[in-house]
Structures are given as C-alpha cells and as structure tokens.
Design a protein around this motif. Sequence first.
Motif, mmCIF file in Angstrom:
data_model
loop_
_atom_site.group_PDB
_atom_site.id
_atom_site.type_symbol
_atom_site.label_atom_id
_atom_site.label_comp_id
_atom_site.label_asym_id
_atom_site.label_seq_id
_atom_site.Cartn_x
_atom_site.Cartn_y
_atom_site.Cartn_z
ATOM 1 N N SER A 37 -0.008 11.123 2.862
ATOM 2 C CA SER A 37 1.361 11.348 2.634
ATOM 3 C C SER A 37 2.375 11.199 4.039
ATOM 4 O O SER A 37 1.853 11.598 4.682
ATOM 5 N N GLY A 38 3.212 10.445 3.707
ATOM 6 C CA GLY A 38 4.067 10.120 4.903
ATOM 7 C C GLY A 38 3.487 9.119 5.614
ATOM 8 O O GLY A 38 4.323 8.715 6.815
ATOM 9 N N ALA A 39 2.358 8.474 5.508
ATOM 10 C CA ALA A 39 1.818 7.484 6.700
ATOM 11 C C ALA A 39 2.810 6.373 6.659
ATOM 12 O O ALA A 39 2.780 5.566 7.701
ATOM 13 N N GLY A 40 3.454 5.997 5.565
ATOM 14 C CA GLY A 40 4.357 4.576 5.710
ATOM 15 C C GLY A 40 3.681 3.809 4.577
ATOM 16 O O GLY A 40 4.008 2.554 4.450
ATOM 17 N N LYS A 41 2.831 4.049 3.646
ATOM 18 C CA LYS A 41 2.425 3.345 2.540
ATOM 19 C C LYS A 41 3.657 2.787 1.551
ATOM 20 O O LYS A 41 3.849 1.547 1.570
ATOM 21 N N SER A 42 4.552 3.419 1.359
ATOM 22 C CA SER A 42 5.556 3.136 0.341
ATOM 23 C C SER A 42 6.651 2.283 1.167
ATOM 24 O O SER A 42 6.968 1.159 0.702
ATOM 25 N N THR A 43 7.077 2.533 2.500
ATOM 26 C CA THR A 43 7.635 1.849 3.267
ATOM 27 C C THR A 43 7.278 0.504 3.354
ATOM 28 O O THR A 43 7.915 -0.350 3.193
ATOM 29 N N PHE A 44 5.793 0.321 3.676
ATOM 30 C CA PHE A 44 5.046 -0.842 3.875
ATOM 31 C C PHE A 44 5.266 -1.894 2.625
ATOM 32 O O PHE A 44 5.700 -2.929 2.791
ATOM 33 N N ILE A 45 5.137 -1.342 1.435
ATOM 34 C CA ILE A 45 5.070 -2.053 0.389
ATOM 35 C C ILE A 45 6.743 -2.431 -0.223
ATOM 36 O O ILE A 45 6.939 -3.443 -0.778
ATOM 37 N N LYS A 46 7.461 -1.505 -0.064
ATOM 38 C CA LYS A 46 8.886 -1.656 -0.341
ATOM 39 C C LYS A 46 9.570 -2.864 0.465
ATOM 40 O O LYS A 46 10.282 -3.482 -0.120
ATOM 41 N N MET A 47 9.237 -3.079 1.736
ATOM 42 C CA MET A 47 9.598 -3.902 2.541
ATOM 43 C C MET A 47 9.092 -5.544 2.015
ATOM 44 O O MET A 47 9.823 -6.447 2.097
ATOM 45 N N MET A 48 7.904 -5.470 1.127
ATOM 46 C CA MET A 48 7.466 -6.776 0.721
ATOM 47 C C MET A 48 8.426 -7.327 -0.520
ATOM 48 O O MET A 48 8.354 -8.468 -0.734
ATOM 49 N N ILE A 208 -6.789 -1.372 2.867
ATOM 50 C CA ILE A 208 -5.853 -1.298 4.248
ATOM 51 C C ILE A 208 -5.315 0.107 4.390
ATOM 52 O O ILE A 208 -4.795 0.724 3.462
ATOM 53 N N ALA A 209 -5.859 0.821 5.422
ATOM 54 C CA ALA A 209 -5.505 2.260 5.819
ATOM 55 C C ALA A 209 -4.368 2.517 6.721
ATOM 56 O O ALA A 209 -4.344 1.739 7.612
ATOM 57 N N ARG A 217 -7.131 0.674 9.696
ATOM 58 C CA ARG A 217 -8.406 0.162 9.227
ATOM 59 C C ARG A 217 -8.130 -0.949 8.080
ATOM 60 O O ARG A 217 -7.277 -0.830 7.333
ATOM 61 N N ASP A 218 -8.936 -1.864 8.064
ATOM 62 C CA ASP A 218 -8.754 -3.037 7.066
ATOM 63 C C ASP A 218 -10.112 -3.479 6.717
ATOM 64 O O ASP A 218 -10.635 -4.310 7.851
ATOM 65 N N GLU A 219 -10.577 -3.130 5.769
ATOM 66 C CA GLU A 219 -11.964 -3.594 5.474
ATOM 67 C C GLU A 219 -11.987 -4.321 4.034
ATOM 68 O O GLU A 219 -11.478 -4.146 2.923
ATOM 69 N N PRO A 220 -12.738 -5.492 3.920
ATOM 70 C CA PRO A 220 -13.018 -5.862 2.518
ATOM 71 C C PRO A 220 -14.169 -5.008 1.749
ATOM 72 O O PRO A 220 -14.979 -4.537 2.572
#
Length: 228
Positions: A37-48, A208-209, A217-220
């Motif tokens: 929580s608070g890592a920036g996930k929502s911000t990352f996707i809101k920018m899209m 994507i972490a 981290r970014d792993e298939p």
Amino acid sequence: MIEMSEVYKTYPNGVLAINGINIKINQGEFTYVVGPSGAGKSTFIKMMYREEKPTSGEIVINGVDLSKLKESKVPFLRRSIGVVFQDFKLLPKLTVFENVAFALEVIGENPRSIKKRVLDVLDLVQLKHKARAFPNELSGGEQQRVSLARSIVNNPGVMIADEPTGNLDPDTSWEIMHLFEEINNRGTTIVMATHNKEIVNTLKKRVIAIEDGKIVRDEPRGEYGIYV
Ligand code: ADP
Ligand code: ADP
C-alpha cells in the motif's frame, strides 16, 4: 501499446508517488501490478487514463502522447480505455442496461445498435436477465460484472483495473478473473493492480512490482511476492 519513459509524479502536497518509471506493455498483454500500500500502483495506472498527469516524462497510449493531448481530447482517450474499480462506480439511479448504454449514448450511437451492443456485452457477463434491475438489487459480483460490461461496451483496446476483486469473496473473484481472461483472449490489453496473492500466483501473468514509486521487478508469469 502502453509506453512510459522517465515518468515522475509529485503530488501538490510534495509526495513523490512515481519516481522514474520506464515500461512497455504490448497490445494483448495481461499484466498485474503489485506492491505494498502506498507504493504508487494507483498513481501508475491513473496516469494511463489521464486521471493524473505526470510531473515529467512521457506516456504514450496506442500511439497517443498524453502530454500533448489537449484537454478537449481526453474523452476520446477514455473511450479507448475501459476502467474497472474496486467499488464498481455504477450510477445508482440507472438500470443495468442504462449503466452500460450510457457510454454509447454520449457518443450519439443510434438506439438500435446501442441495444444490440449492450445486450451482447450483458450476455458475455451473463447478466442479460438483469437488464432492468438497478445496481442496489445486485450482488457485489453482479455489480462488478456490470462494470466490466460497461468498460468493454466501446470495444476498448486497453482495460485498466484497480483492485477489481478487492470487495469480492474468493469464488466471486475467480468468476470475475475468468471474465477478464476472456476479454484478454479477444485481444484487449489488461493492466490490473491487485492485492490478490492467490490469483496472481495461480493465474500466471506478467507481474510488475512497484515499491516507493519504482519498478523493482518485472517478470513474465511472475509471482505476487511478500507484501502485507
Ligand atoms: P498504491 O495504489 O500503491 O497504494 P498510490 O498511488 O495510491 O499507491 O499512492 C502513492 C503515494 O502517493 C502514497 O504516499 C499516497 O499517500 C500518495 N498519494 C496518492 N494520491 C494522492 C493525492 N491525490 N494527493 C497526495 N498524495 C497522494
Ligand atoms: P431478447 O431479444 O434477448 O429477448 P430483449 O430485447 O427482450 O432481449 O431485452 C433483454 C433485456 O434488456 C430486457 O430485460 C429488456 O428490458 C432490456 N432492454 C432492452 N432494450 C432496452 C432499452 N432500450 N432500455 C432499457 N432496457 C432495455
């Protein structure tokens, strides 16, 4: 395709939410976004979908450079991106049919093609029989299925989901995930922020972490990782 280059986001209160992100997500990919929580996930996707603007850096969605996108063109961008939220965000005074039809009515589609398209997507989420119901007459899982139907009614190339199973029980969460898979199998790119460890570790996709605003981290076919 979704591309971010050297993206930074500082909120007006001074919080640095995104701290230098570079990423490329190809058309048709299914990607989870994980992290504490608070890592920036929502911000990352809101920018899209231009709910937030980066402070600096470049974001290109399906060939459109969002930094050069005029405010008046934002509705066109939104039509090419379906968005699904944890809390569904259905309009309570509209029926299921009307909630889904709304996005087509604002672009002036003709009533016959609206009806056909809406009933087709309600059929896909198996809710055609609830077309006349209001959101408060539906279970959480049904409401999320309506919101999925609404998000794909415009045939968007990209679907963004922020914790879509966050308010649902495990069985219902799996039903929703299978719908996302079906939508992805039709060629739609899916980017999903989630805390659902079981789903991420079972239904293997790109992971994507994000931690402290950075991709760590970014792993298939990755794993959820250890987050509380
Ligand atoms: P996550 O989705 O991973 O929980 P967020 O993107 O919501 O992370 O938040 C990242 C950081 O930005 C957090 O420190 C959060 O408090 C801050 N933040 C999020 N939204 C805002 C906002 N509108 N104004 C100020 N700070 C914000
Ligand atoms: P079918 O051809 O499969 O029987 P219907 O035309 O009867 O489908 O519609 C299925 C559901 O969608 C019904 O519950 C109907 O009330 C609802 N529906 C159809 N058109 C509209 C509309 N324009 N506005 C609101 N609800 C509609």
